[in-house]
Write a protein that holds these residues in place. Structure first.
Motif, PDB file in Angstrom:
ATOM      1  N   LYS A 197       1.051  -1.364   0.022  1.00 28.51           N
ATOM      2  CA  LYS A 197       0.156  -0.041   0.083  1.00 28.51           C
ATOM      3  C   LYS A 197       0.919   1.225   0.137  1.00 28.51           C
ATOM      4  CE  LYS A 197      -3.968  -2.080   1.106  1.00 28.51           C
ATOM      5  NZ  LYS A 197      -3.539  -3.393   0.932  1.00 28.51           N
ATOM      6  N   VAL A 198       0.398   2.271  -0.512  1.00 26.02           N
ATOM      7  CA  VAL A 198       0.786   3.610  -0.571  1.00 26.02           C
ATOM      8  C   VAL A 198       1.007   3.809   0.908  1.00 26.02           C
ATOM      9  CG1 VAL A 198       0.763   6.093  -1.058  1.00 26.02           C
ATOM     10  CG2 VAL A 198      -0.194   4.405  -2.428  1.00 26.02           C
ATOM     11  N   PRO A 199       2.321   4.436   1.482  1.00 28.71           N
ATOM     12  CA  PRO A 199       2.690   4.609   2.860  1.00 28.71           C
ATOM     13  C   PRO A 199       1.963   5.774   3.561  1.00 28.71           C
ATOM     14  CG  PRO A 199       4.533   5.348   1.684  1.00 28.71           C
ATOM     15  CD  PRO A 199       3.432   4.586   0.689  1.00 28.71           C
ATOM     16  N   SER A 200       1.561   5.833   4.872  1.00 24.06           N
ATOM     17  CA  SER A 200       1.071   6.913   5.112  1.00 24.06           C
ATOM     18  C   SER A 200       2.135   8.134   5.462  1.00 24.06           C
ATOM     19  CB  SER A 200       0.421   6.850   6.714  1.00 24.06           C
ATOM     20  OG  SER A 200       1.234   6.038   7.301  1.00 24.06           O
ATOM     21  N   ALA A 201       1.746   9.310   5.513  1.00 26.38           N
ATOM     22  CA  ALA A 201       2.748  10.418   5.588  1.00 26.38           C
ATOM     23  C   ALA A 201       3.851  10.244   6.406  1.00 26.38           C
ATOM     24  CB  ALA A 201       2.126  11.801   5.372  1.00 26.38           C
ATOM     25  N   ASP A 202       3.512   9.859   7.839  1.00 26.17           N
ATOM     26  CA  ASP A 202       4.596   9.471   8.931  1.00 26.17           C
ATOM     27  C   ASP A 202       5.317   8.554   8.729  1.00 26.17           C
ATOM     28  OD1 ASP A 202       2.093   8.035   9.059  1.00 26.17           O
ATOM     29  OD2 ASP A 202       2.691   7.903  11.234  1.00 26.17           O
ATOM     30  N   ARG A 203       5.105   7.350   8.014  1.00 31.09           N
ATOM     31  CA  ARG A 203       5.862   6.400   7.676  1.00 31.09           C
ATOM     32  C   ARG A 203       6.698   6.495   6.569  1.00 31.09           C
ATOM     33  NH1 ARG A 203       5.394   1.518   9.614  1.00 31.09           N
ATOM     34  NH2 ARG A 203       5.185   1.647  11.871  1.00 31.09           N
ATOM     35  N   ALA A 204       6.663   7.474   5.480  1.00 29.75           N
ATOM     36  CA  ALA A 204       7.088   7.431   4.338  1.00 29.75           C
ATOM     37  C   ALA A 204       8.532   7.255   4.350  1.00 29.75           C
ATOM     38  CB  ALA A 204       6.596   8.835   3.513  1.00 29.75           C
ATOM     39  N   ALA A 205       9.189   8.016   5.248  1.00 31.32           N
ATOM     40  CA  ALA A 205      10.730   8.187   5.368  1.00 31.32           C
ATOM     41  C   ALA A 205      11.196   6.569   5.659  1.00 31.32           C
ATOM     42  CB  ALA A 205      10.930   8.927   6.726  1.00 31.32           C
ATOM     43  N   GLU A 206      10.458   5.735   6.279  1.00 34.27           N
ATOM     44  CA  GLU A 206      10.986   4.480   6.498  1.00 34.27           C
ATOM     45  C   GLU A 206      10.515   3.296   5.754  1.00 34.27           C
ATOM     46  OE1 GLU A 206       8.797   3.225  10.588  1.00 34.27           O
ATOM     47  OE2 GLU A 206       9.810   5.092  10.508  1.00 34.27           O
ATOM     48  N   PHE A 207       9.568   3.682   4.821  1.00 38.84           N
ATOM     49  CA  PHE A 207       8.937   2.886   3.664  1.00 38.84           C
ATOM     50  C   PHE A 207      10.037   2.381   2.677  1.00 38.84           C
ATOM     51  CE2 PHE A 207       7.094   2.504  -0.702  1.00 38.84           C
ATOM     52  CZ  PHE A 207       6.222   1.157  -0.220  1.00 38.84           C
ATOM     53  N   ASP A 208      10.105   0.902   2.669  1.00 43.94           N
ATOM     54  CA  ASP A 208      11.486   0.319   2.078  1.00 43.94           C
ATOM     55  C   ASP A 208      10.594  -0.869   1.410  1.00 43.94           C
ATOM     56  OD1 ASP A 208      13.707  -0.755   1.270  1.00 43.94           O
ATOM     57  OD2 ASP A 208      14.413  -1.323   3.262  1.00 43.94           O
ATOM     58  N   PRO A 209      10.061  -0.803   0.193  1.00 43.80           N
ATOM     59  CA  PRO A 209       9.696  -1.727  -0.470  1.00 43.80           C
ATOM     60  C   PRO A 209      10.429  -2.680  -1.136  1.00 43.80           C
ATOM     61  CG  PRO A 209       9.645   0.252  -2.007  1.00 43.80           C
ATOM     62  CD  PRO A 209       9.886   0.455  -0.529  1.00 43.80           C
ATOM     63  N   THR A 210      11.881  -2.570  -1.099  1.00 44.59           N
ATOM     64  CA  THR A 210      12.834  -3.605  -1.564  1.00 44.59           C
ATOM     65  C   THR A 210      12.895  -4.831  -0.621  1.00 44.59           C
ATOM     66  OG1 THR A 210      14.150  -1.615  -2.224  1.00 44.59           O
ATOM     67  CG2 THR A 210      15.442  -3.819  -2.005  1.00 44.59           C
ATOM     68  N   ASN A 211      12.559  -4.353   0.607  1.00 42.14           N
ATOM     69  CA  ASN A 211      12.568  -5.454   1.648  1.00 42.14           C
ATOM     70  C   ASN A 211      11.765  -6.643   1.124  1.00 42.14           C
ATOM     71  OD1 ASN A 211      10.985  -6.294   4.805  1.00 42.14           O
ATOM     72  ND2 ASN A 211      13.299  -6.404   4.297  1.00 42.14           N
ATOM     73  N   ASN A 212      10.625  -6.506   0.214  1.00 44.58           N
ATOM     74  CA  ASN A 212       9.815  -7.614  -0.042  1.00 44.58           C
ATOM     75  C   ASN A 212      10.506  -8.612  -1.102  1.00 44.58           C
ATOM     76  OD1 ASN A 212       7.595  -6.579   1.332  1.00 44.58           O
ATOM     77  ND2 ASN A 212       7.061  -4.922  -0.520  1.00 44.58           N
ATOM     78  N   VAL A 213      11.705  -7.880  -1.351  1.00 43.81           N
ATOM     79  CA  VAL A 213      12.297  -9.071  -2.343  1.00 43.81           C
ATOM     80  C   VAL A 213      12.612 -10.607  -1.601  1.00 43.81           C
ATOM     81  CG1 VAL A 213      14.810  -9.582  -3.105  1.00 43.81           C
ATOM     82  CG2 VAL A 213      13.712  -7.334  -3.538  1.00 43.81           C
ATOM     83  N   LEU A 214      12.658 -10.435  -0.303  1.00 42.74           N
ATOM     84  CA  LEU A 214      12.829 -11.553   0.457  1.00 42.74           C
ATOM     85  C   LEU A 214      11.613 -12.138   1.105  1.00 42.74           C
ATOM     86  CD1 LEU A 214      16.457 -11.821   2.227  1.00 42.74           C
ATOM     87  CD2 LEU A 214      15.405 -13.388   0.422  1.00 42.74           C
ATOM     88  N   ALA A 215      10.256 -11.891   0.683  1.00 43.39           N
ATOM     89  CA  ALA A 215       9.226 -12.102   1.144  1.00 43.39           C
ATOM     90  C   ALA A 215       9.114 -13.794   1.294  1.00 43.39           C
ATOM     91  CB  ALA A 215       8.172 -11.341   0.418  1.00 43.39           C
TER      92      ALA A 215
END
Lengths: 266, 270
Positions: free
Chosen positions: A58-76
């Motif tokens: 999902k699109v991150p909420s404004a307060d979490r945008a700084a730590e949003f890291d979709p690359t992490n899903n590579v190892l899902a």
């Protein structure tokens, strides 16, 4: 006594070594159908899980945008992948003992350290390549699958390439861990039990008791929170520390396994 | 040439092999005879470097197995029926061994032909019958064209034709000047195949003599074997083979390679 009439073919100079052992191990690995099936399952499963997870990000909420890291899903899909790759690594060693083929293997390569080194090199290289392929494909396919409006990471963004490559390397390290545990126990069931304990059970139990203090040192936790992160997570090991810790685990288990193989009767 | 020198192996309180010494010479089939559990397989495993002796050593052409430069080219061994992975084909199994021994790949098909497995070489070896498994083991032993061969119970599971084939193979390998050590508990088969005999009981040497000489001691080789092994529990010393065995002799009274170790009276009730 009869005189020798058929002298043996002159042996080439030198003696057998790592290269011969490695060639043998490569032929053995690729001549088992289970190798191809297991790795195919790993590739398809991990890519599918990674891409689906990316697609559902999902699109991150404004307060979490700084730590949003979709690359992490590579190892899902690592829960699946590490189990298959680790078990296959265990079987590279224990399968020799359960089938009895260890006796013909040691007849050809009596030096057990050379043998284990060759097994580790061949299987480690194969799983490293497979792991990197999975990580790269998952990253690019998953990025393409991200929903509209979700910030797309670029491979050139800070930390992204590192996260992708270390994620791929994780599979190679788990493959080596499987070989080392297999050499320690020489029995399939106990080796797989140890592998599952280290990768799934212990981090869950210990994490439940004491949070991340100790749990962050377990392989699965390092994979998800240290390796596959473009933006390092607080309270967790940093990417390179996590990678170094995993390498130390693998080295310790392999060295101990080699010592035991050399000491025990086959 | 195989030299076994004072070989000893203990498993906890049990002594499987005790101070066993003998030599296996080239150009002959040496039978390794003894009841089940007498230490034959353990001895062969120590010769192959699979088990570590508690004392003594086994040398092949003057070296321990682990010191051989090209083990498969120097020693061929069939230790157990199934020493291959059931999921791998015979051809893949032998190809892997050939790669380890620096042996040319074409040799794989040659030995498959020698043992009669060419038609099934691509099949998973787990589907093989015991006889076919033995043939695959023999193919692996012959792969490096070695001068020293060890076979542990090679006729197990073979039909009469296979038994005869093995016998002729052993004889021809010895006739080519190779060193052949053949273990079996089938005395009749030994009488047909072996030239020389090493007899063990309870891990100790009972006799190291020619088949003819041992056979001459009883009405048959079988009877002589039972006389030897029946007495193995009461092992005390050595006597000259041509002596009547009905007396105690001082230990160490060996006379060359053809010594017979036997201390108890022969039994006539068998």
């Amino acid at each position: 006594m009869t005189a020798r009439t058929v002298p043996p073919a002159p042996a080439p100079a030198g003696h057998y070594g790592f290269a011969h052992a490695a060639r043998m191990e490569w032929i053995k690995l690729r001549s088992l159908r289970s190798t191809a099936w297991a790795l195919l399952l790993t590739v398809a499963g991990m890519i599918a899980i990674g891409v689906v997870t990316m697609a559902n990000t999902k699109v991150p909420s404004a307060d979490r945008a700084a730590e949003f890291d979709p690359t992490n899903n590579v190892l899902a899909g690592v829960a699946l992948g590490q189990l298959v790759v680790g078990v296959l690594g265990v079987l590279v060693v224990t399968g020799e003992y359960s089938s009895g083929s260890i006796r013909s293997t040691l007849a050809a390569i009596p030096d057990r350290r050379t043998l284990l080194t060759a097994k580790a090199a061949v299987y480690g290289a194969l799983t490293l390549l497979v792991g990197e392929a999975i990580a790269l494909v998952t990253f690019f396919a998953g990025r393409a699958a991200l929903a509209d409006g979700v910030p797309r990471p670029g491979i050139g963004d800070p930390g992204v390439l590192r996260a992708v490559l270390l994620s791929g390397a994780y599979l190679g390290l788990i493959g080596l861990l499987g070989i080392g545990i297999g050499a320690l126990t020489r029995h399939t069931a106990s080796a797989i039990a140890a592998l599952v304990a280290v990768t799934f059970v212990l981090p869950a139990v210990i994490g439940g008791i004491s949070g991340t203090t100790v749990a962050k040192f377990f392989p699965t936790m390092i994979a998800g929170n240290s390796l596959a992160v473009a933006k390092p997570v607080s309270d967790m090991l940093s990417p390179w520390t996590g990678f170094a810790v995993l390498c130390v685990y693998v080295a310790v288990v392999l060295v101990a396994g080699a010592r035991l193989l050399a000491r025990r009767d086959a | 040439m195989i030299e076994v020198q004072g070989l000893t192996k203990r498993y906890g309180p049990t002594t499987a092999v005790e101070a066993l010494s003998f030599e296996v010479r080239p150009g002959a089939v040496t039978g390794f005879l003894g009841p089940n559990g007498s230490g034959k397989s353990t001895t062969m495993r120590m010769i192959m470097g699979l088990d570590r002796p508690d004392a003594g050593q086994a040398l092949i052409s003057g070296r321990r197995y682990g010191e051989l430069r090209w083990p498969l080219r120097e020693v061929g061994a069939l230790l157990e029926a199934r020493t291959f992975h059931p999921g791998r084909s015979a051809r893949a199994h032998l190809s892997a061994l050939a790669a380890a021994g620096g042996i040319r790949p074409a040799r794989v098909d040659e030995v498959l032909g020698t043992v009669g497995l060419s038609d099934v070489a691509g099949r998973r070896a787990g589907t093989y019958s015991l006889g076919m498994a033995q043939r695959l083991g023999i193919a692996a032993a012959l792969l490096g064209d070695p001068g020293v061969l060890l076979f542990d119970e090679p006729v197990n599971g073979l039909d009469p034709e296979g038994v005869r084939w093995i016998r002729e193979l052993m004889r021809s390998l010895a006739a080519e000047g190779r060193t052949v050590l053949l273990s079996s508990h089938l005395i009749s088969e030994m009488a047909l195949t072996a030239d020389h005999l090493v007899v063990v009981g309870q891990g100790r040497l009972l006799a190291d003599t020619s088949v003819r000489e041992l056979t001459a001691r009883g009405r048959s080789l079988e009877e002589a074997f039972f006389a030897l092994t029946g007495a193995s529990a009461e092992y005390r010393g050595a006597v000259h083979p041509t002596h009547d065995t009905r007396h105690d002799a001082a230990a160490g009274d060996h006379h060359g390679a053809a010594s017979v170790v036997d201390a108890a009276p022969e039994r006539n009730d068998r």
